[in-house]
Write a protein that holds these residues in place. Structure first.
Motif, PDB file in Angstrom:
ATOM      1  N   MET A 135     -56.693  27.698  38.450  1.00  0.00           N
ATOM      2  CA  MET A 135     -57.312  27.005  39.579  1.00  0.00           C
ATOM      3  C   MET A 135     -57.718  27.964  40.673  1.00  0.00           C
ATOM      4  O   MET A 135     -58.645  27.729  41.410  1.00  0.00           O
ATOM      5  N   SER A 136     -57.014  29.102  40.741  1.00  0.00           N
ATOM      6  CA  SER A 136     -57.239  29.966  41.886  1.00  0.00           C
ATOM      7  C   SER A 136     -58.606  30.641  41.834  1.00  0.00           C
ATOM      8  O   SER A 136     -59.112  31.054  42.856  1.00  0.00           O
ATOM      9  N   GLU A 137     -59.218  30.741  40.626  1.00  0.00           N
ATOM     10  CA  GLU A 137     -60.513  31.421  40.563  1.00  0.00           C
ATOM     11  C   GLU A 137     -61.659  30.558  41.104  1.00  0.00           C
ATOM     12  O   GLU A 137     -62.637  31.058  41.618  1.00  0.00           O
ATOM     13  N   SER A 138     -61.534  29.205  40.998  1.00  0.00           N
ATOM     14  CA  SER A 138     -62.618  28.373  41.517  1.00  0.00           C
ATOM     15  C   SER A 138     -62.495  28.285  43.041  1.00  0.00           C
ATOM     16  O   SER A 138     -61.398  28.267  43.593  1.00  0.00           O
ATOM     17  N   PRO A 139     -63.640  28.249  43.732  1.00  0.00           N
ATOM     18  CA  PRO A 139     -63.593  28.229  45.198  1.00  0.00           C
ATOM     19  C   PRO A 139     -62.926  26.951  45.705  1.00  0.00           C
ATOM     20  O   PRO A 139     -63.019  25.914  45.061  1.00  0.00           O
ATOM     21  N   PRO A 140     -62.240  27.033  46.829  1.00  0.00           N
ATOM     22  CA  PRO A 140     -61.547  25.842  47.334  1.00  0.00           C
ATOM     23  C   PRO A 140     -62.515  24.736  47.742  1.00  0.00           C
ATOM     24  O   PRO A 140     -63.654  25.010  48.129  1.00  0.00           O
ATOM     25  N   VAL A 141     -62.042  23.502  47.630  1.00  0.00           N
ATOM     26  CA  VAL A 141     -62.828  22.344  48.068  1.00  0.00           C
ATOM     27  C   VAL A 141     -62.874  22.301  49.590  1.00  0.00           C
ATOM     28  O   VAL A 141     -63.914  22.056  50.198  1.00  0.00           O
ATOM     29  N   ILE A 142     -61.726  22.553  50.176  1.00  0.00           N
ATOM     30  CA  ILE A 142     -61.648  22.587  51.640  1.00  0.00           C
ATOM     31  C   ILE A 142     -61.050  23.928  52.031  1.00  0.00           C
ATOM     32  O   ILE A 142     -60.076  24.378  51.430  1.00  0.00           O
ATOM     33  N   ARG A 143     -61.661  24.576  52.976  1.00  0.00           N
ATOM     34  CA  ARG A 143     -61.096  25.818  53.477  1.00  0.00           C
ATOM     35  C   ARG A 143     -61.314  25.876  54.984  1.00  0.00           C
ATOM     36  O   ARG A 143     -62.442  25.779  55.449  1.00  0.00           O
ATOM     37  N   THR A 144     -60.243  25.948  55.726  1.00  0.00           N
ATOM     38  CA  THR A 144     -60.395  26.142  57.166  1.00  0.00           C
ATOM     39  C   THR A 144     -59.657  27.416  57.540  1.00  0.00           C
ATOM     40  O   THR A 144     -58.641  27.755  56.949  1.00  0.00           O
ATOM     41  N   GLN A 145     -60.213  28.118  58.511  1.00  0.00           N
ATOM     42  CA  GLN A 145     -59.625  29.388  58.931  1.00  0.00           C
ATOM     43  C   GLN A 145     -59.551  29.405  60.445  1.00  0.00           C
ATOM     44  O   GLN A 145     -60.582  29.320  61.117  1.00  0.00           O
ATOM     45  N   ASP A 146     -58.334  29.470  60.963  1.00  0.00           N
ATOM     46  CA  ASP A 146     -58.141  29.623  62.413  1.00  0.00           C
ATOM     47  C   ASP A 146     -58.882  28.582  63.238  1.00  0.00           C
ATOM     48  O   ASP A 146     -59.467  28.898  64.274  1.00  0.00           O
ATOM     49  N   LEU A 147     -58.850  27.343  62.779  1.00  0.00           N
ATOM     50  CA  LEU A 147     -59.546  26.284  63.526  1.00  0.00           C
ATOM     51  C   LEU A 147     -58.856  26.047  64.865  1.00  0.00           C
ATOM     52  O   LEU A 147     -57.630  25.914  64.917  1.00  0.00           O
TER      53      LEU A 147
END
Lengths: 553, 332
Positions: B1-13
């Motif tokens: 699963m880790s190779e496919s890009p995430p569905v949701i990704r938030t960074q430092d919101l």
């Protein structure tokens, strides 16, 4: 309520025990309501008082000399004036106090009636709808306690307001007996509408429905009175069919009759008794007018943003539409009355209306007046949009693939199309009313009157444009500013000619710029300007809404 | 699963409402096909996160991507691939439940009517009633059916079962499991810890707008304490001196204590020497996970200094302290 727990002794005398029980907790609830409403009620009472003081003292400012007074009084003596404000008692020999009672007292009564309707609904049906009534009733609170406390609150506030209106009259050196009669009439009107609302709160399942039923009764009372009072000086038989008519038939400072108030008090008491009785015929939260089952599946038309917008706005706009169509029909049908009156009036009075043809002048004036109300329907619709946002439904709707632009655009489309339709309907109503009642040449006015209604579109849409722009950029202020525009437009349209308003201020009245067709020729410049304001406002509003956040807390 | 890009990704919101900081450097990542439990008390920032993911609010700083795109700019195309159930469902009072469901399904294009009817049936909803007459639970069902019947890749569920009865709760869990098996992703915020425990692959705990812990349930358990109830021949009081043992209570031969997740083995061999008569070991429940975070918060801040209320601290206390934290932050 606790009947099963009563001893046999108590059961033998059930009436007193159970009667006490049904009112248990009234005092506590009253205190609670006062606490909740301490600002709201104070504001209403002060507002009504202020109106009383303003009206009582404004007369002598508006009309400084005897001649001014006589010319002003003649306004209220002619049919249109009577239609707007009342039967016009004593306008043949006007004094300041008579002018106050004839011209202004009605507005105090209407304010008191509105306060009574809103307050009773707020503390009865609205509480049930919100589910709070259940919470309250789970305590040691009798079945009738809530309604009783609501009525006591309403009537006490009314009495206070009436007392201050009396002070207002006396402070203007008006006759004490007449001033008391004005105040008492207000109080009686309040009692009547508080009672009527006690009934409608049992009939409808929603607080909006209960307010609409009671408010509708007030509107009908006003309309019936208009017809009755326009027909004859002192009112005709039709005036006696309206509770507002009863309040004016007291003729303060002229005949000083007290007995018409018995009609108001009597029917108010009957309404209150009926409200109590009906409330025992239903369960809490339930209504006497049953809610119906609807469709299990949506019609195809609902599956679009416009369909969603239409269903959201439909109820309110339909109500406005029907009321305004009826009003248009009615105003149109007074055409013959005006025509008859015009013949018997001295020429200097008929000149007060724009143009030479008094009947057309009257209808042009009514077209503007109706436009203010249609714009009010628009502001109310935009207020609903703001409600959609604050209640979270806009957010939920836009969680589907609907962009901010499309959401607002769809709602505006529905709103604007509906308003144009209402404009046409009102024009149609006035045209049909006039054509039907005029003894001759009725048909030839139909087209003109229809056009007169439709030509108000730029003014109505300009208001929509301004409020939409605010909705996009300053959503909190939008509706309030909208109502200020409407209120100012209404006052300026109704009284602008009587008040000495500086031109710069009068220019701000959105409804004052269009030519008064059919008396004046159509002018294109104001039409263009108002249309431009409308379009610019809508574009600005869409831009603002596109870039702002939804329901930001 | 880790190779496919995430569905949701938030960074430092970061999201601030006036003086209140609702989200404070929130970083969250959800893989395709993952049911992600999103836990936190009221006011922790769960709903704000949802609304940013929907593109209804705009973050003040940090980045957010849903399916690799910016939800503020591409809201419409993203919404075709996701469905949302708000925490507090408000419906149009003059529409029936069935009409609302159809409205939402149609706004997304063609839909499976059989699926829709099946869900209406399973949730036991009367679709002919006007929504103004629905209870909170029934309004919730309408929004749930509209979302669960939609053919979407991602579900954003904000406390979706608040107001549902236990039977409906079970139906909900069943349906979400089915969707999970079909490879849909779910962000499931909740107070109901058992539900998150039963459904989630991974869990994030949010406190005062910040993710304080994130991982699979077993990873989180590793970071926390196991409760052990043991009866021994010889007194087990000696364990109380160990640095990784906490909250020791002794009653005659019975001793109850908590041990840090990564030291369970050592404690077990110690106890074995004492002669175990009976032993019960509880894995940490999510209640304990949460209470530990908020409990720590309480004792650190000395809210209940000396009263010992930190351990008995109720949820309301915890919430209040979180809000207090939020407020202090804005000052500093």
């Amino acid at each position: 309520m606790s009947a099963p727990a009563l001893s046999s002794e108590a059961r033998r005398a059930p009436s007193t025990a159970s009667e006490q029980a049904t009112f248990a907790g009234t005092g506590t609830l009253l205190g609670f309501m006062l606490r909740r409403d301490r600002i709201r009620t104070t504001a209403w009472v002060l507002g009504i008082t202020l109106a009383g003081f303003y009206f009582a003292h404004a007369v002598s400012v508006v009309a400084e000399t005897e001649e001014d007074l006589v010319s002003l009084a003649s306004l209220y003596a002619d049919p249109v004036g009577r239609m707007m404000v009342g039967p016009g008692f004593g306008m043949d020999a006007p004094t300041y106090e008579r002018f106050y009672a004839s011209g202004y007292a009605l507005f105090i009564y209407v304010l008191i009636a509105l306060f009574s309707i809103f307050t009773v609904v707020r503390h009865s049906r609205a509480e049930e709808q919100a589910g709070r009534a259940e919470l309250v009733r789970a305590n040691v609170v009798g079945r009738h306690a809530t309604l009783t406390a609501a009525l006591i609150l309403t009537l006490t506030a009314n009495a206070l307001a009436a007392g201050l209106v009396l002070v207002a009259g006396v402070s203007a050196d008006y006759d004490a007996a007449g001033s008391t009669l004005v105040a008492a009439s207000g109080l009686a009107v309040g009692l009547f509408f508080a009672g009527a609302t006690a009934v409608t709160a049992q009939l409808s399942e929603s607080s909006r429905g209960a307010s609409a039923l009671a408010g509708g009764l007030l509107a009908v009372a006003y309309l019936v009175r208009m017809g009755g009072d326009a027909a004859e000086v002192g009112g005709s038989g039709l005036s006696w069919a309206s509770p507002l008519g009863w309040s004016q038939q007291t003729a303060p400072f002229v005949l000083d009759r007290w007995w018409p108030l018995l009609l108001l008090i009597g029917s108010g008491a009957v309404f209150i008794a009926a409200g109590y009785w009906l409330s025992t015929k239903r369960d809490i939260d339930a209504s006497l007018l049953p809610g119906r089952l609807g469709r299990a599946e949506a019609k195809p038309s609902l599956g679009t943003p416009a369909g969603m917008a239409f269903r959201t706005l439909k109820g309110g706009l339909r109500g406005w539409g029907i009321a305004l169509l009826l009003a248009g029909l009615m105003f149109g049908s007074y055409a013959q009355t005006i025509l008859d009156a015009a013949d018997s009036l001295p020429p200097e009075i008929s000149q007060i209306f724009a143009g030479e043809d008094m009947m057309l002048g009257y209808l042009a004036y009514m077209a503007v007046f109706m436009a203010v109300f249609i714009a009010a329907a628009g502001v109310s619709g935009l207020g609903q949009l703001r409600g959609e946002e604050t209640k979270g439904r806009a957010e939920y709707g836009m969680s589907a693939p609907v962009s901010r632009l499309r959401w607002l655009g769809s709602h505006l489309l529905v709103l604007v199309v509906s308003l144009l339709l209402i404009l046409c309907l009102v024009g149609l109503g006035m045209g049909v009313g006039a054509a039907a009642t005029l003894e001759q040449d009725g048909g030839q006015y139909f087209g003109q009157l229809f056009l007169a209604g439709a030509l108000q579109a730029p003014a109505v849409l300009a208001v929509i444009g301004i409020v939409t722009a605010l909705f996009g950029w300053l959503p909190r202020a939008a509706t309030a500013v909208g109502w200020v525009i409407i209120g100012f437009g209404g006052v300026m349209t109704a009284f602008g000619g009587l008040l000495d308003i500086p031109d710069a201020l009068a220019e701000l009245n959105v409804f004052g710029h269009l030519a008064e067709y059919p008396v004046q020729d159509i002018e294109w410049t104001p039409i263009l300007w108002l249309s431009l304001i409308c379009m610019a406002g809508i574009v600005l509003g869409l831009i603002g809404f596109h870039r702002r956040e939804i329901n930001r807390v | 699963m880790s190779e496919s890009p995430p569905v949701i990704r938030t960074q430092d919101l970061v999201k601030e409402f006036g003086p209140v900081r609702a989200l404070d450097h929130l970083s969250l990542s959800i893989a395709p096909g993952e049911v992600h439990g999103y836990l936190g008390p009221n006011g922790a920032g769960k709903s704000v996160t949802m609304r940013i993911l929907l593109g209804l609010l705009r973050p003040d700083s940090g980045s957010v991507e849903v399916f690799g795109r910016d939800p503020w700019r591409d809201a419409v195309s993203l919404h075709e691939r996701l469905a949302y159930v708000p925490g507090d469902v408000e419906l149009w009072p003059n529409l029936t439940g069935g009409e609302v469901i159809d409205l939402f399904l149609r706004l997304r294009g063609p839909y499976d009517k059989v699926r829709r009817d099946e869900l209406v049936e399973r949730f036991g909803l009367d679709p002919r009633k006007k929504t103004r007459t629905y209870s909170k639970g029934n309004r919730q069902k309408v929004a749930l059916i509209a979302a669960l019947a939609a053919d979407v890749d991602l579900l954003l569920l904000d406390e979706p079962t608040a107001g549902l009865d236990p039977l409906m709760e079970a139906v909900f869990q069943e349906v979400v499991k089915e969707l999970k098996d079909q490879g849909r992703s779910v962000l499931l915020s909740s107070h109901i810890l058992a539900q998150v425990e039963a459904l989630s692959d991974r869990i994030s705990i949010i406190r005062a707008g910040h993710i304080v812990e994130s991982g699979t349930l077993s990873e989180l358990r590793h970071m926390t304490r196991t409760t052990i109830e043991v009866e021994t021949d010889r007194s087990a009081e000696s364990v109380a001196g160990l640095s990784f043992v906490h909250d020791v209570h002794t009653e005659a031969e019975r001793t109850v204590f908590e041990v840090d997740g990564d030291h369970v083995g050592e404690v077990m061999s110690l106890l074995a020497d004492l002669g175990i008569r009976s032993i019960v070991a509880h894995p940490p429940t999510l209640e304990q996970l949460l209470m530990r975070h908020y409990g720590d918060d309480l004792s650190q801040r000395g809210v209940s200094s000396g009263t010992g209320a930190a351990t008995s601290g109720t949820r309301a206390d915890a919430d209040a302290s979180v809000r207090a934290t939020t407020r202090t932050k804005k000052v500093s």
